[in-house]
Design a protein around this motif. Structure first.
Motif, PDB file in Angstrom:
ATOM      1  N   CYS A   1       3.331 -30.364  -4.574  1.00  0.00           N
ATOM      2  CA  CYS A   1       4.566 -30.882  -5.159  1.00  0.00           C
ATOM      3  C   CYS A   1       4.661 -30.598  -6.642  1.00  0.00           C
ATOM      4  O   CYS A   1       5.710 -30.733  -7.229  1.00  0.00           O
ATOM      5  CB  CYS A   1       4.646 -32.373  -4.904  1.00  0.00           C
ATOM      6  SG  CYS A   1       4.604 -32.719  -3.158  1.00  0.00           S
TER       7      CYS A   1
ATOM      8  N   CYS B   1      -0.678 -33.892  -6.786  1.00  0.00           N
ATOM      9  CA  CYS B   1      -0.284 -33.240  -5.548  1.00  0.00           C
ATOM     10  C   CYS B   1      -0.362 -31.728  -5.714  1.00  0.00           C
ATOM     11  O   CYS B   1       0.240 -31.172  -6.608  1.00  0.00           O
ATOM     12  CB  CYS B   1       1.139 -33.640  -5.190  1.00  0.00           C
ATOM     13  SG  CYS B   1       1.726 -32.732  -3.781  1.00  0.00           S
TER      14      CYS B   1
ATOM     15  N   CYS C   1       3.739 -36.970   3.591  1.00  0.00           N
ATOM     16  CA  CYS C   1       5.011 -36.640   2.928  1.00  0.00           C
ATOM     17  C   CYS C   1       5.070 -35.156   2.541  1.00  0.00           C
ATOM     18  O   CYS C   1       6.092 -34.499   2.729  1.00  0.00           O
ATOM     19  CB  CYS C   1       5.189 -37.522   1.693  1.00  0.00           C
ATOM     20  SG  CYS C   1       3.717 -37.576   0.648  1.00  0.00           S
ATOM     21  N   THR C   2       3.991 -34.634   2.006  1.00  0.00           N
ATOM     22  CA  THR C   2       3.977 -33.234   1.567  1.00  0.00           C
ATOM     23  C   THR C   2       4.181 -32.304   2.756  1.00  0.00           C
ATOM     24  O   THR C   2       4.953 -31.343   2.697  1.00  0.00           O
ATOM     25  CB  THR C   2       2.633 -32.903   0.894  1.00  0.00           C
ATOM     26  OG1 THR C   2       2.376 -33.886  -0.093  1.00  0.00           O
ATOM     27  CG2 THR C   2       2.652 -31.539   0.252  1.00  0.00           C
TER      28      THR C   2
ATOM     29  N   CYS D   1       5.823 -41.373  -6.272  1.00  0.00           N
ATOM     30  CA  CYS D   1       4.610 -40.616  -5.938  1.00  0.00           C
ATOM     31  C   CYS D   1       3.345 -41.404  -6.290  1.00  0.00           C
ATOM     32  O   CYS D   1       3.192 -41.920  -7.390  1.00  0.00           O
ATOM     33  CB  CYS D   1       4.580 -39.263  -6.647  1.00  0.00           C
ATOM     34  SG  CYS D   1       3.158 -38.314  -6.102  1.00  0.00           S
ATOM     35  N   PHE D   2       2.458 -41.462  -5.316  1.00  0.00           N
ATOM     36  CA  PHE D   2       1.212 -42.244  -5.456  1.00  0.00           C
ATOM     37  C   PHE D   2       0.211 -41.564  -6.386  1.00  0.00           C
ATOM     38  O   PHE D   2      -0.836 -42.117  -6.668  1.00  0.00           O
ATOM     39  CB  PHE D   2       0.573 -42.443  -4.073  1.00  0.00           C
ATOM     40  CG  PHE D   2       0.666 -41.219  -3.223  1.00  0.00           C
ATOM     41  CD1 PHE D   2      -0.238 -40.198  -3.337  1.00  0.00           C
ATOM     42  CD2 PHE D   2       1.724 -41.073  -2.339  1.00  0.00           C
ATOM     43  CE1 PHE D   2      -0.123 -39.044  -2.596  1.00  0.00           C
ATOM     44  CE2 PHE D   2       1.864 -39.919  -1.577  1.00  0.00           C
ATOM     45  CZ  PHE D   2       0.929 -38.903  -1.713  1.00  0.00           C
TER      46      PHE D   2
ATOM     47  N   GLY E   1       8.113 -34.581  -8.867  1.00  0.00           N
ATOM     48  CA  GLY E   1       7.853 -35.183  -7.557  1.00  0.00           C
ATOM     49  C   GLY E   1       8.632 -36.468  -7.368  1.00  0.00           C
ATOM     50  O   GLY E   1       9.441 -36.867  -8.202  1.00  0.00           O
ATOM     51  N   CYS E   2       8.360 -37.108  -6.240  1.00  0.00           N
ATOM     52  CA  CYS E   2       9.108 -38.316  -5.866  1.00  0.00           C
ATOM     53  C   CYS E   2       8.912 -39.430  -6.888  1.00  0.00           C
ATOM     54  O   CYS E   2       7.847 -39.533  -7.492  1.00  0.00           O
ATOM     55  CB  CYS E   2       8.613 -38.815  -4.515  1.00  0.00           C
ATOM     56  SG  CYS E   2       8.699 -37.563  -3.232  1.00  0.00           S
TER      57      CYS E   2
HETATM   58  S1  SF4 Z   1       5.685 -35.874  -4.856  1.00  0.00           S
HETATM   59 FE1  SF4 Z   1       4.104 -37.285  -4.146  1.00  0.00          FE
HETATM   60  S2  SF4 Z   1       5.185 -38.685  -2.745  1.00  0.00           S
HETATM   61 FE2  SF4 Z   1       6.502 -36.872  -3.037  1.00  0.00          FE
HETATM   62  S3  SF4 Z   1       6.008 -35.497  -1.352  1.00  0.00           S
HETATM   63 FE3  SF4 Z   1       4.697 -34.920  -3.089  1.00  0.00          FE
HETATM   64  S4  SF4 Z   1       2.777 -36.097  -2.790  1.00  0.00           S
HETATM   65 FE4  SF4 Z   1       4.368 -37.016  -1.506  1.00  0.00          FE
END
Ligand code: SF4
Length: 268
Positions: A266, A263, A89-90, A171-172, A167-168
């Motif tokens: 992010c 991340c 994703c990044t 996000c994990f 972030g999303c």
């Molecule tokens: S915020 Fe998390 S899920 Fe979104 S792009 Fe960055 S690493 Fe990926």
């Protein structure tokens, strides 16, 4: 012919460190360009914070999007969810749009890693993109960042009440207590994140956003997760009696030791 004049760029994430860096550099580098790589899966609070930054600092933030959205890339990978070890994703939603925007010019890219952090941040490996770390060079710590934001009138983004990172929404890197925060603050987004897991698992092997536990399982353990976090906060308060509430909160999250350091592109 590409324009060969060097440019100065700051990638904002909607988080506290890159925002504080925008405040810090605004008058030092008048030609600074402000970017935000929008994954299309950000929190509403992040968009609102970006608007506030534009208004208070009187700047324009250029919003970049990748050619294809998250769902397109996810389907292309047959439902394989990104994770800390395979963070597609990044790369697709942040790094590639950023590199395209930079083109072949020499770009000085400013990154908000603080002097009290022990992290490297990979933005791009392109040789024309030269990273700079003003906070590291100038000894700026988390307490300084909080002060910069406070003094500027920006303060922290609203999501900071329940989550420490931008972030999303799915996000994990979120800790389990932050997933509980998402469930309570944005139940619709929590359900959407659950739906990705269900769909991914239906097409292939079991995929979960959080390590070793599905969102349904996290939801069922809410009271236990909240209790663990409260204990971590108590420990942090004891260890850091002179720290601000925000620092204690961050420290308690770190104490949970889940999902690694976050991340590196992010935010953070
Ligand atoms: S915020 Fe998390 S899920 Fe979104 S792009 Fe960055 S690493 Fe990926």
């Amino acid at each position: 012919m590409p324009n060969k004049e060097a440019r100065h760029i700051l990638c904002l994430s909607g988080g506290k460190d890159s925002t504080a860096l925008a405040v810090y550099l605004k008058d030092k580098i008048p030609s600074l360009e402000y970017l935000f790589c929008d994954t299309g899966k950000e929190l509403q609070e992040t968009y609102e914070y970006l608007n506030k930054i534009e208004a208070i600092l009187n700047i324009d933030i250029i919003r970049l999007k990748s050619e294809h959205n998250f769902d397109y890339h996810w389907e292309m990978r047959s439902g394989f969810l990104p994770s800390p070890s395979i963070r597609w994703c990044t790369e697709t939603l942040k790094i590639i749009p950023f590199e395209k925007y930079c083109g072949d010019n020499i770009v000085h890219s400013y990154v908000g890693i603080r002097s009290d952090e022990n992290r490297q941040r990979h933005i791009s490996s392109k040789p024309n993109i030269i990273p700079h770390f003003p906070f590291k060079e100038d000894g700026i710590t988390k307490a300084d960042v909080l002060k910069i934001l406070d003094d500027s009138g920006l303060g922290l983004p609203d999501y900071y009440d329940w989550r420490s990172r931008s972030g999303c929404y799915f996000c994990f890197y979120q800790r389990k207590i932050e997933w509980i925060g998402l469930k309570n603050r944005h139940p619709d987004l929590f359900e959407k994140a659950k739906a990705y897991e269900k769909e991914a698992t239906a097409t292939s092997k079991r995929y979960t956003w959080a390590q070793g536990e599905s969102l349904e399982e996290i939801e069922n353990r809410e009271s236990e997760i909240v209790k663990e976090f409260k204990k971590a906060q108590e420990r942090s308060k004891k260890n850091m009696p002179n720290k601000s509430l925000i620092e204690v909160y961050d420290d308690a999250l770190d104490d949970l030791d889940e999902q690694g350091p976050g991340c590196l592109v992010c935010e953070l």
